[in-house]
Design a protein around this motif. Sequence first.
Motif, PDB file in Angstrom:
ATOM      1  N   VAL A   1       0.842  -1.200   0.000  1.00 35.33           N
ATOM      2  CA  VAL A   1       0.000   0.000   0.000  1.00 35.33           C
ATOM      3  C   VAL A   1       0.877   1.250   0.000  1.00 35.33           C
ATOM      4  CG1 VAL A   1      -1.622   1.339   1.402  1.00 35.33           C
ATOM      5  CG2 VAL A   1      -2.015  -1.098   1.020  1.00 35.33           C
ATOM      6  N   LEU A   2       1.952   1.261   0.797  1.00 28.02           N
ATOM      7  CA  LEU A   2       2.858   2.403   0.807  1.00 28.02           C
ATOM      8  C   LEU A   2       3.545   2.582  -0.546  1.00 28.02           C
ATOM      9  CD1 LEU A   2       4.508   2.112   4.324  1.00 28.02           C
ATOM     10  CD2 LEU A   2       2.886   3.822   3.537  1.00 28.02           C
ATOM     11  N   LEU A   3       3.944   1.487  -1.169  1.00 32.19           N
ATOM     12  CA  LEU A   3       4.576   1.553  -2.485  1.00 32.19           C
ATOM     13  C   LEU A   3       3.612   2.113  -3.524  1.00 32.19           C
ATOM     14  CD1 LEU A   3       7.026   0.892  -4.303  1.00 32.19           C
ATOM     15  CD2 LEU A   3       5.987  -1.353  -4.663  1.00 32.19           C
ATOM     16  N   LEU A   4       2.380   1.648  -3.510  1.00 30.97           N
ATOM     17  CA  LEU A   4       1.377   2.157  -4.444  1.00 30.97           C
ATOM     18  C   LEU A   4       1.123   3.643  -4.210  1.00 30.97           C
ATOM     19  CD1 LEU A   4      -0.759   1.631  -6.654  1.00 30.97           C
ATOM     20  CD2 LEU A   4      -2.355   1.160  -4.791  1.00 30.97           C
ATOM     21  N   GLY A   5       1.029   4.037  -2.969  1.00 29.47           N
ATOM     22  CA  GLY A   5       0.828   5.453  -2.654  1.00 29.47           C
ATOM     23  C   GLY A   5       1.992   6.308  -3.134  1.00 29.47           C
ATOM     24  N   PHE A   6       3.224   5.820  -2.953  1.00 29.04           N
ATOM     25  CA  PHE A   6       4.396   6.557  -3.421  1.00 29.04           C
ATOM     26  C   PHE A   6       4.409   6.658  -4.942  1.00 29.04           C
ATOM     27  CE2 PHE A   6       8.826   6.652  -4.868  1.00 29.04           C
ATOM     28  CZ  PHE A   6       9.213   7.864  -4.301  1.00 29.04           C
ATOM     29  N   MET A   7       4.031   5.574  -5.618  1.00 32.82           N
ATOM     30  CA  MET A   7       4.002   5.598  -7.078  1.00 32.82           C
ATOM     31  C   MET A   7       2.974   6.602  -7.589  1.00 32.82           C
ATOM     32  SD  MET A   7       4.503   1.518  -7.824  1.00 32.82           S
ATOM     33  CE  MET A   7       3.640   1.577  -9.344  1.00 32.82           C
ATOM     34  N   LEU A   8       1.813   6.670  -6.970  1.00 36.55           N
ATOM     35  CA  LEU A   8       0.801   7.647  -7.367  1.00 36.55           C
ATOM     36  C   LEU A   8       1.265   9.071  -7.075  1.00 36.55           C
ATOM     37  CD1 LEU A   8      -2.452   5.839  -6.232  1.00 36.55           C
ATOM     38  CD2 LEU A   8      -1.693   6.250  -8.572  1.00 36.55           C
ATOM     39  N   TRP A   9       1.896   9.266  -5.919  1.00 34.43           N
ATOM     40  CA  TRP A   9       2.412  10.589  -5.567  1.00 34.43           C
ATOM     41  C   TRP A   9       3.473  11.011  -6.575  1.00 34.43           C
ATOM     42  CZ3 TRP A   9       7.411  11.980  -4.122  1.00 34.43           C
ATOM     43  CH2 TRP A   9       7.558  13.287  -3.688  1.00 34.43           C
ATOM     44  N   TRP A  10       4.388  10.113  -6.918  1.00 35.38           N
ATOM     45  CA  TRP A  10       5.471  10.413  -7.845  1.00 35.38           C
ATOM     46  C   TRP A  10       4.913  10.794  -9.221  1.00 35.38           C
ATOM     47  CZ3 TRP A  10      10.555  10.978  -7.010  1.00 35.38           C
ATOM     48  CH2 TRP A  10      11.407  11.011  -8.102  1.00 35.38           C
TER      49      TRP A  10
ATOM     50  N   PRO B   1       4.369  16.377  -9.543  1.00 34.75           N
ATOM     51  CA  PRO B   1       4.868  17.479 -10.374  1.00 34.75           C
ATOM     52  C   PRO B   1       3.759  18.223 -11.108  1.00 34.75           C
ATOM     53  CG  PRO B   1       6.198  15.529 -10.703  1.00 34.75           C
ATOM     54  CD  PRO B   1       5.009  15.122  -9.887  1.00 34.75           C
ATOM     55  N   THR B   2       2.728  17.535 -11.527  1.00 34.92           N
ATOM     56  CA  THR B   2       1.618  18.188 -12.213  1.00 34.92           C
ATOM     57  C   THR B   2       0.841  19.088 -11.261  1.00 34.92           C
ATOM     58  OG1 THR B   2       1.446  16.233 -13.607  1.00 34.92           O
ATOM     59  CG2 THR B   2      -0.388  17.769 -13.674  1.00 34.92           C
ATOM     60  N   LEU B   3       0.696  18.670 -10.008  1.00 34.90           N
ATOM     61  CA  LEU B   3      -0.045  19.475  -9.037  1.00 34.90           C
ATOM     62  C   LEU B   3       0.727  20.724  -8.635  1.00 34.90           C
ATOM     63  CD1 LEU B   3      -1.444  16.626  -6.762  1.00 34.90           C
ATOM     64  CD2 LEU B   3      -2.681  17.952  -8.481  1.00 34.90           C
ATOM     65  N   THR B   4       2.063  20.620  -8.574  1.00 34.79           N
ATOM     66  CA  THR B   4       2.862  21.777  -8.170  1.00 34.79           C
ATOM     67  C   THR B   4       3.127  22.736  -9.318  1.00 34.79           C
ATOM     68  OG1 THR B   4       4.890  20.523  -8.529  1.00 34.79           O
ATOM     69  CG2 THR B   4       3.995  20.543  -6.294  1.00 34.79           C
ATOM     70  N   ASP B   5       3.077  22.252 -10.569  1.00 36.68           N
ATOM     71  CA  ASP B   5       3.335  23.095 -11.740  1.00 36.68           C
ATOM     72  C   ASP B   5       2.345  22.731 -12.844  1.00 36.68           C
ATOM     73  OD1 ASP B   5       4.532  24.895 -13.455  1.00 36.68           O
ATOM     74  OD2 ASP B   5       6.188  23.562 -13.995  1.00 36.68           O
ATOM     75  N   PRO B   6       1.064  23.114 -12.704  1.00 34.63           N
ATOM     76  CA  PRO B   6       0.046  22.661 -13.661  1.00 34.63           C
ATOM     77  C   PRO B   6       0.236  23.188 -15.078  1.00 34.63           C
ATOM     78  CG  PRO B   6      -0.896  24.229 -12.126  1.00 34.63           C
ATOM     79  CD  PRO B   6       0.495  23.948 -11.659  1.00 34.63           C
ATOM     80  N   THR B   7       0.912  24.331 -15.264  1.00 28.74           N
ATOM     81  CA  THR B   7       1.117  24.876 -16.607  1.00 28.74           C
ATOM     82  C   THR B   7       2.483  24.502 -17.169  1.00 28.74           C
ATOM     83  OG1 THR B   7       1.963  26.931 -15.686  1.00 28.74           O
ATOM     84  CG2 THR B   7      -0.408  26.828 -16.156  1.00 28.74           C
TER      85      THR B   7
END
Length: 144
Positions: free
Chosen positions: A53-62, A66-72
């Motif tokens: 579950v932690l690995l899956l969460g990290f993969m989704l976060w990764w 970047p898209t959430l912090t720099d959407p344009t």
Amino acid sequence: MESHAQPANPLSLGEPTALGRPETGSPPPVTDDSSLPYLCRPWIRKTIYGGFVLLLGFMLWWRFYPTLTDPTFEQHIAEKRVMVGMTREQVLKSWGSPYTMKVTYTDDGLRREEWIYEDWVDASTVKHRYLYFEENILLGGWWQ
């Protein structure tokens, strides 16, 4: 004639007790973790599943951070980086125009493009970068 003998203890037949459970006369078996194989022990399985579950969460976060912090993608363009999800125009701003562009169409009519960039290290060594687009969106790429 058949004769049926009554047992001495009526509870041994499995009649319900005050708790609503049949009494069998013997205590329930005690499960010992040491008798189970190592990977079948409950705490080991919970640890392994928690790790997954932690690995899956990290993969989704990764993937989405970047898209959430720099959407344009302005920060990526300024740093001359490309990222999945960019449009062709954003990639052109970031890396410039490619050396070669191959255009194909799928059976469904989707336009696919392969952009090939050549980076000359010296007079005899060239490195290639490949980007793949589908309908104006960058899907992925690789380079040597």
